[in-house]
Design an enzyme around this catalytic site. Structure first.
Site, PDB file in Angstrom:
ATOM      1  N   HIS A 222       0.870  -1.169   0.000  1.00  0.00           N
ATOM      2  CA  HIS A 222       0.000   0.000   0.000  1.00  0.00           C
ATOM      3  C   HIS A 222       0.915   1.230   0.000  1.00  0.00           C
ATOM      4  CE1 HIS A 222      -3.038  -2.858   1.133  1.00  0.00           C
ATOM      5  NE2 HIS A 222      -3.955  -1.963   1.431  1.00  0.00           N
TER       6      HIS A 222
ATOM      7  N   GLU B 181      -1.895   6.122  -0.301  1.00  0.00           N
ATOM      8  CA  GLU B 181      -3.319   6.186   0.087  1.00  0.00           C
ATOM      9  C   GLU B 181      -3.485   7.460   0.912  1.00  0.00           C
ATOM     10  OE1 GLU B 181      -4.611   3.084   2.759  1.00  0.00           O
ATOM     11  OE2 GLU B 181      -6.747   3.375   2.284  1.00  0.00           O
TER      12      GLU B 181
HETATM   13  N1  HPA Z   1      -5.084   0.670   3.936  1.00  0.00           N
HETATM   14  C1  HPA Z   1      -4.243   0.262   4.870  1.00  0.00           C
HETATM   15  N2  HPA Z   1      -4.455  -0.820   5.608  1.00  0.00           N
HETATM   16  C2  HPA Z   1      -5.553  -1.531   5.388  1.00  0.00           C
HETATM   17  C3  HPA Z   1      -6.469  -1.151   4.426  1.00  0.00           C
HETATM   18  C4  HPA Z   1      -6.211   0.009   3.652  1.00  0.00           C
HETATM   19  O1  HPA Z   1      -6.960   0.431   2.739  1.00  0.00           O
HETATM   20  N3  HPA Z   1      -7.465  -2.072   4.480  1.00  0.00           N
HETATM   21  C5  HPA Z   1      -7.144  -2.968   5.425  1.00  0.00           C
HETATM   22  N4  HPA Z   1      -5.987  -2.647   5.991  1.00  0.00           N
HETATM   23 ZN    ZN Z   2      -6.100  -2.140   1.301  1.00  0.00          ZN
END
Ligand code: HPA
Ligand code: ZN
Length: 340
Positions: free
Chosen positions: A199, A202
């Site tokens: 990730h 975000e």
């Molecule tokens: N971002 C970060 N951690 C997470 C997410 C997300 O969208 N969904 C579940 N854990």
């Molecule tokens: Zn996620």
């Protein structure tokens, strides 16, 4: 036929889902059932009260509730039921293949053995293939708010089960926990032959996206929204055709975008980025994969051709073997041709 609505077109389109946290597919009804079955107390007295609590102003708000919800998951059967419930729902959306994240530390830190989690999820995945024809892969995700040492211990615990994993991921609280913190763990995972996802962008800045590329050497990027703030980064992502697993309803619920009309996907597509649409944590964010396609298409005015491209990208960006990708993409083209 050309008169088919875009919603019907989306519903019939074969898709892969590449960004789905299995713990985030725990619907309130199953949460209650498991709480009762396991004698675990939950701080809600009805399914409606649970849903009413799902009102988030940022990522951490959501994570607090998401980790609390996972407390009802204790046995192999719980994890199998959780996974199979997701696959049944995904199959209804014509998801043909899913690569699902799980957060082992959320469970091992509560005393649930690693093997209970993995064996349960794998049982659900095997059933999905046998009963629904949906194939899948499992991605072990490290919690970035925990230490590098804890991530290494998790990778160590996973080593006897490596055959069950296609890759590793990096999730949880992004800001303050940059990819650089996990560079050595990702190098070790890569040496074990695992694909690498993280990730990035975000809530974190473009610099975190660069770290994920340069220090983690990722094969696929989860979210990536804030890359759009950095022109050189946009060009780099376009040139490399890095797959981004974008999650529109997640972005809306976690206030990454104010309105779906402001969502970056149209600009990402215009700039030639390799974008896919996914549901992230559908039980918490109000929609499975088709709902993500539909609501985004409605809000920003996606064309049928753009929707088809997103579905094609989902198979291209998967970790399927090339022959399997080609077979699935042929099904996407067949649906597009039949509907033309
Ligand atoms: N971002 C970060 N951690 C997470 C997410 C997300 O969208 N969904 C579940 N854990
Ligand atoms: Zn996620």
């Amino acid at each position: 036929s050309p008169s088919m609505s875009l919603d019907a077109y989306i519903a019939g389109l074969p898709k892969a889902e590449l960004h789905l946290h299995i713990e985030g597919s725990l619907e309130p009804e199953l949460m209650f059932e498991l709480a009762q079955r396991n004698g675990v107390a939950i701080p809600f007295d009805s399914v409606e009260a649970v849903r009413a609590a799902y009102d988030f102003s940022n990522l951490q708000d959501f994570l607090d509730i998401y980790y609390a919800g996972a407390n009802v998951l204790l046995t192999r059967r719980d994890f199998e039921d959780l996974a199979f419930a997701y696959f049944r729902r995904a199959a209804a959306d014509n998801v043909r293949h899913a690569e699902i994240f799980f957060d082992p530390q959320t469970h091992t830190d509560r005393g649930v053995p690693f093997e209970v989690v993995v064996e349960g999820l794998v049982a659900g995945m095997d059933r999905a293939k046998a009963e629904l024809g949906v194939t899948s892969g499992l991605i072990l995700s490290f919690l970035r708010h925990l230490s590098e040492e804890a991530a290494f211990a998790t990778l160590e615990a996973a080593t006897p089960y490596l055959d069950h994993f296609v890759g590793v991921g990096l999730d949880s609280s992004e800001v303050g926990h940059p990819p650089s913190k996990f560079a050595r763990v990702f190098a070790a995972a890569g040496e074990l032959g695992l694909k690498l996802c993280a990730h990035a962008g975000e809530e974190g800045p473009p610099a975190y996206v660069r770290e994920a590329l340069d220090l983690l050497h990722i094969d696929r990027m989860d979210h990536g929204n804030r890359s759009m703030e950095d022109e050189a980064l946009i060009q780099r992502l376009a040139a490399s055709q890095m797959t981004l697993t974008v999650c529109p309803l997640s972005n809306l619920k976690l206030c990454v975008v104010k309105d779906l009309k402001d969502h970056p996907v149209p600009e990402m597509l215009r700039r030639g980025l390799h974008v896919t649409l996914n549901s992230d944590d559908p039980a918490y964010f109000g929609g499975y994969v088709n709902e993500n396609y539909r609501q985004l298409a409605q809000a920003v005015g996606l064309t049928r051709e753009q929707v088809t491209l997103l579905a094609r990208n989902s198979f291209e960006g998967s970790f399927l073997a090339e022959a399997d990708k080609a077979a699935r993409i042929a099904e996407v083209e067949a649906w597009a041709a039949r509907s033309a």
